[in-house]
Scaffold this motif. Structure first.
Motif, mmCIF file in Angstrom:
data_model
loop_
_atom_site.group_PDB
_atom_site.id
_atom_site.type_symbol
_atom_site.label_atom_id
_atom_site.label_comp_id
_atom_site.label_asym_id
_atom_site.label_seq_id
_atom_site.Cartn_x
_atom_site.Cartn_y
_atom_site.Cartn_z
ATOM 1 N N TRP A 1 32.608 -19.177 33.070
ATOM 2 C CA TRP A 1 33.834 -19.230 33.885
ATOM 3 C C TRP A 1 34.545 -20.571 33.751
ATOM 4 O O TRP A 1 35.739 -20.652 33.930
ATOM 5 C CB TRP A 1 33.526 -18.929 35.356
ATOM 6 C CG TRP A 1 32.933 -17.561 35.532
ATOM 7 C CD1 TRP A 1 31.681 -17.255 35.960
ATOM 8 C CD2 TRP A 1 33.574 -16.326 35.260
ATOM 9 N NE1 TRP A 1 31.476 -15.914 35.977
ATOM 10 C CE2 TRP A 1 32.639 -15.301 35.539
ATOM 11 C CE3 TRP A 1 34.840 -15.955 34.764
ATOM 12 C CZ2 TRP A 1 32.926 -13.954 35.375
ATOM 13 C CZ3 TRP A 1 35.122 -14.608 34.615
ATOM 14 C CH2 TRP A 1 34.179 -13.625 34.905
ATOM 15 N N TYR A 2 33.726 -21.604 33.440
ATOM 16 C CA TYR A 2 34.356 -22.915 33.235
ATOM 17 C C TYR A 2 35.141 -22.923 31.936
ATOM 18 O O TYR A 2 36.205 -23.518 31.845
ATOM 19 C CB TYR A 2 33.304 -24.026 33.239
ATOM 20 C CG TYR A 2 32.759 -24.268 34.643
ATOM 21 C CD1 TYR A 2 33.371 -25.203 35.467
ATOM 22 C CD2 TYR A 2 31.686 -23.542 35.124
ATOM 23 C CE1 TYR A 2 32.914 -25.406 36.757
ATOM 24 C CE2 TYR A 2 31.222 -23.733 36.402
ATOM 25 C CZ TYR A 2 31.826 -24.671 37.223
ATOM 26 O OH TYR A 2 31.382 -24.862 38.484
ATOM 27 N N ALA A 3 34.576 -22.226 30.940
ATOM 28 C CA ALA A 3 35.290 -22.138 29.664
ATOM 29 C C ALA A 3 36.572 -21.331 29.824
ATOM 30 O O ALA A 3 37.593 -21.628 29.204
ATOM 31 C CB ALA A 3 34.381 -21.499 28.608
ATOM 32 N N VAL A 4 36.511 -20.333 30.737
ATOM 33 C CA VAL A 4 37.685 -19.468 30.944
ATOM 34 C C VAL A 4 38.883 -20.279 31.420
ATOM 35 O O VAL A 4 40.035 -19.973 31.097
ATOM 36 C CB VAL A 4 37.326 -18.345 31.947
ATOM 37 C CG1 VAL A 4 38.575 -17.616 32.409
ATOM 38 C CG2 VAL A 4 36.341 -17.365 31.318
ATOM 39 N N ILE A 5 38.598 -21.349 32.194
ATOM 40 C CA ILE A 5 39.702 -22.183 32.700
ATOM 41 C C ILE A 5 40.642 -22.589 31.574
ATOM 42 O O ILE A 5 41.858 -22.527 31.705
ATOM 43 C CB ILE A 5 39.153 -23.458 33.387
ATOM 44 C CG1 ILE A 5 38.344 -23.091 34.620
ATOM 45 C CG2 ILE A 5 40.292 -24.406 33.762
ATOM 46 C CD1 ILE A 5 37.665 -24.270 35.278
ATOM 47 N N LEU A 6 40.009 -22.983 30.448
ATOM 48 C CA LEU A 6 40.808 -23.477 29.337
ATOM 49 C C LEU A 6 41.635 -22.377 28.678
ATOM 50 O O LEU A 6 42.577 -22.645 27.945
ATOM 51 C CB LEU A 6 39.912 -24.154 28.297
ATOM 52 C CG LEU A 6 39.153 -25.382 28.817
ATOM 53 C CD1 LEU A 6 38.185 -25.898 27.764
ATOM 54 C CD2 LEU A 6 40.135 -26.469 29.226
#
Lengths: 348, 283
Positions: free
Chosen positions: B70-75
């Motif tokens: 989900w942190y990668a999704v931010i980007l």
């Protein structure tokens, strides 16, 4: 030449008159003290000379120039505050150099002059410290260096020693005086401490309730005060009230007679005073000198005082080496010459 | 030195502090319990959110696995990155301009002794007492009446207005204990009032100016109520973007985004505290 000239200066705060038409001249190179209790207007007068307050009336001249309307920053004064008022965020060096920086003096000259000023107050080794890292005496010296580095026309000192403890204060008095002499700075020193004023000054101004009571050399102020207020403020004094007889004798209400140190008009009701060290206690004879009762001897170490009851008053008399010691309750005569205060001014 | 003179029966710490009576154990227990409850209510929900952000599947607590996806999704969400950048610019501008206004207002109020002093300082403080939504609604009504499009300058002005009490109060509090003679001393060495302000007063006010910058930045960065009325499409701030997203989607990405914000705020506060000390001064 008068370096400072104060002409008829008054200051009104709302309906309170802090200064009432004060006139005073200060000579070039003179060290003048303004002495008085708190609230007498002495600090207000100093702040008016500095330009930190504006007078309600009257004029101030510095070095021959009328500066009454000039703001502080144009007056070329040095000012030392009671709490030193050093800038806590700046080093000792920068505290002293600020005034030169503002005058756009070259870096090299700033460096020379600041070092010189710091050497004068023996702080050249501490130039990089912050004020909080200095002792009270050192902070005081920085404040002095900050004031003198600009070579001001006058140095104004607002109770600069009162924040220091007693021993340090005495050392600083000596240093301050020698610094003032070295630089030949015209200085006005405000204080409520009469010893400080007497020991440092060329002349002393005694103020009370917004007016000047007397101006004179320390000796004049101490030995020949003109008013009861001055006599009582600059030292211990015992007052006699009576009627002048034959020009030089003061007849008191209880019949005793006190010889006067200066003649006064016969028949005038005046006040006269003596200092404790002017009185000599003697065994009563029939000379008519004021008679008292010896109460006791108070020992202070370096000196002692006699306590003598005179009518309903208790007075102190300085004990001198070789004086006779009286027994408690013994009758004594006070042998002294009283100094008459300004005739008429102190009517009973 | 001097120790022999002290009364041996009354030992005192050397700095002269008076020792207060020792509190009872029950009182100490109560104190810790209160503290524990306080942290529980304050931090536990945040903890839940952080935990959820590591959940691979859905917004459910406790998490059923561990992932950082989900942190990668931010980007991958340009809308969010754009919103974060908009928020940053807005918050930085609000902090600088708002704090500057606050400093000058506080300095002005200090020198102004007139009859309106109370009224003016009350007015400056009023955003603390009037709900921000009302201020925003009023501004919205004004620009609507004037026929002005919502734009970033109105938004900036509104952010400044609602955060203004903080710098004003901080600086006024410091000026309250400010030794006037420090300024006077500058005048006596030849500084004009403006030079005295720049060289003495402002550097010394750093102790209240820097915390004001931080707090205004954070308040502006987090603001939703004002922005929702006044932000135009180009200036969708992060809180607005989050709210908009939540209307349609509800996945751990939001938790991850929130975690980033929590961490960023914490780091900012920590760094500032190290730099200037935001907490109460230790003497």
């Amino acid at each position: 030449m008068q370096q400072i000239r104060i002409a008829g200066v008054s200051k009104r705060f709302d309906d309170y008159l802090a200064l009432d038409r004060v006139t005073l001249d200060v000579e070039g190179g003179e060290f003048l003290s303004i002495l008085g209790p708190s609230g007498c207007g002495k600090s207000t007068l100093l702040r008016i000379i500095a330009g930190l307050e504006m007078p309600s009336d009257g004029d101030v001249h510095i070095a021959g120039k009328r500066v009454t309307g000039d703001p502080v920053w144009k007056r070329e004064i040095g000012f030392v505050f009671q709490n030193f008022a050093l800038w806590p965020h700046l080093s000792v060096f920068r505290n002293v150099s600020m005034g030169l920086e503002l005058r756009k003096v070259s870096k090299a000259e700033i460096d020379t002059r600041v070092r010189e000023a710091l050497r004068l107050v023996q702080l050249d080794a501490l130039a990089n410290r912050l004020p909080a890292q200095l002792s009270g005496g050192q902070q005081q010296r920085v404040a002095l260096a900050r004031a003198v580095v600009l070579k001001p026309k006058v140095l104004l000192l607002d109770e600069p020693l009162s924040a220091l403890d007693k021993n340090l204060r005495q050392d600083m008095q000596v240093e301050l005086k020698s610094l003032q002499r070295t630089l030949g700075l015209t200085s006005i020193f405000v204080t409520h401490d009469q010893e400080e004023a007497l020991s440092l000054s060329d002349r002393v101004v005694v103020m009370n309730k917004g007016v000047i009571e007397q101006v004179g050399t320390p000796q004049e102020i101490y030995s020949t005060p003109r008013t009861e207020y001055v006599a009582g403020f600059v030292g211990e004094a015992c007052f006699f009230h009576g009627i002048v007889e034959g020009g030089n004798v003061l007849r008191l209400a209880d019949g005793a007679a006190v010889p006067l140190a200066a003649p006064a008009p016969t028949g005038a009701r005046i006040a006269a005073f003596v200092r404790p060290e002017w009185i000599k206690l003697e065994t009563p004879s029939n000379g008519g000198a004021p008679a008292g009762v010896f109460e006791r001897l108070i020992y202070f170490g370096q000196s002692s005082d006699y306590l003598v009851r005179l009518g309903d008053r208790q007075i102190r008399v300085k004990h001198r080496d070789g004086d006779r010691v009286f027994a408690n309750g013994e009758a004594v005569a006070l042998n002294c010459k009283a100094w008459p205060l300004a005739a008429g001014a102190q009517a009973l | 030195m001097g120790g022999a003179l002290d009364d041996a029966r009354a030992p005192r710490p050397r700095d002269g502090r008076v020792i207060l009576m020792r509190p009872s154990p029950a009182f100490i227990a109560l104190r810790y319990a209160t503290l524990a409850l306080f942290f529980l209510f304050l931090l536990a929900p945040l903890g839940v959110l952080v935990a959820v952000s590591f959940n691979p599947t859905a917004m459910i607590f406790p998490p059923q696995g561990f992932t950082l996806k989900w942190y990668a999704v931010i980007l991958d969400k340009p809308d969010f990155l754009h919103a974060a950048w908009a928020s940053t610019k807005l918050a930085a501008l609000t902090a600088v301009l708002g704090t500057a206004c606050g400093v000058f207002a506080a300095l002005g109020l200090k020198n102004y002794g007139g009859p309106l002093k109370g009224a003016i300082s009350g007015l400056l403080m009023s955003p603390l007492f009037i709900p921000a939504v009302i201020v925003a609604l009023a501004l919205f009504q004004i620009i609507f009446t004037l026929g002005i499009q919502a734009n970033v300058w109105v938004l900036l002005a509104a952010h400044i207005v609602v955060t203004l009490p903080y710098p004003v109060r901080n600086v006024m509090a410091q000026l309250d204990g400010f030794d006037q003679r420090l300024e006077e001393a500058a005048l006596t060495v030849g500084a004009t009032p403006r030079q005295a302000l720049l060289r003495v007063t402002l550097p010394l006010l750093r102790a209240s100016i820097v915390p004001s910058l931080v707090i205004v930045f954070i308040l502006s960065w987090n603001n939703y109520t004002v922005s929702v009325f006044l932000a135009d499409k180009n200036w969708t701030t992060l809180p607005l973007q989050l709210r908009a997203y939540l209307q349609y989607e509800y996945e751990p990405f939001v938790a991850a985004m929130s975690t980033v914000l929590i961490v960023a705020s914490t780091v900012l506060l920590f760094v500032m505290d190290r730099l200037v000390g935001l907490g109460p001064k230790r003497k």
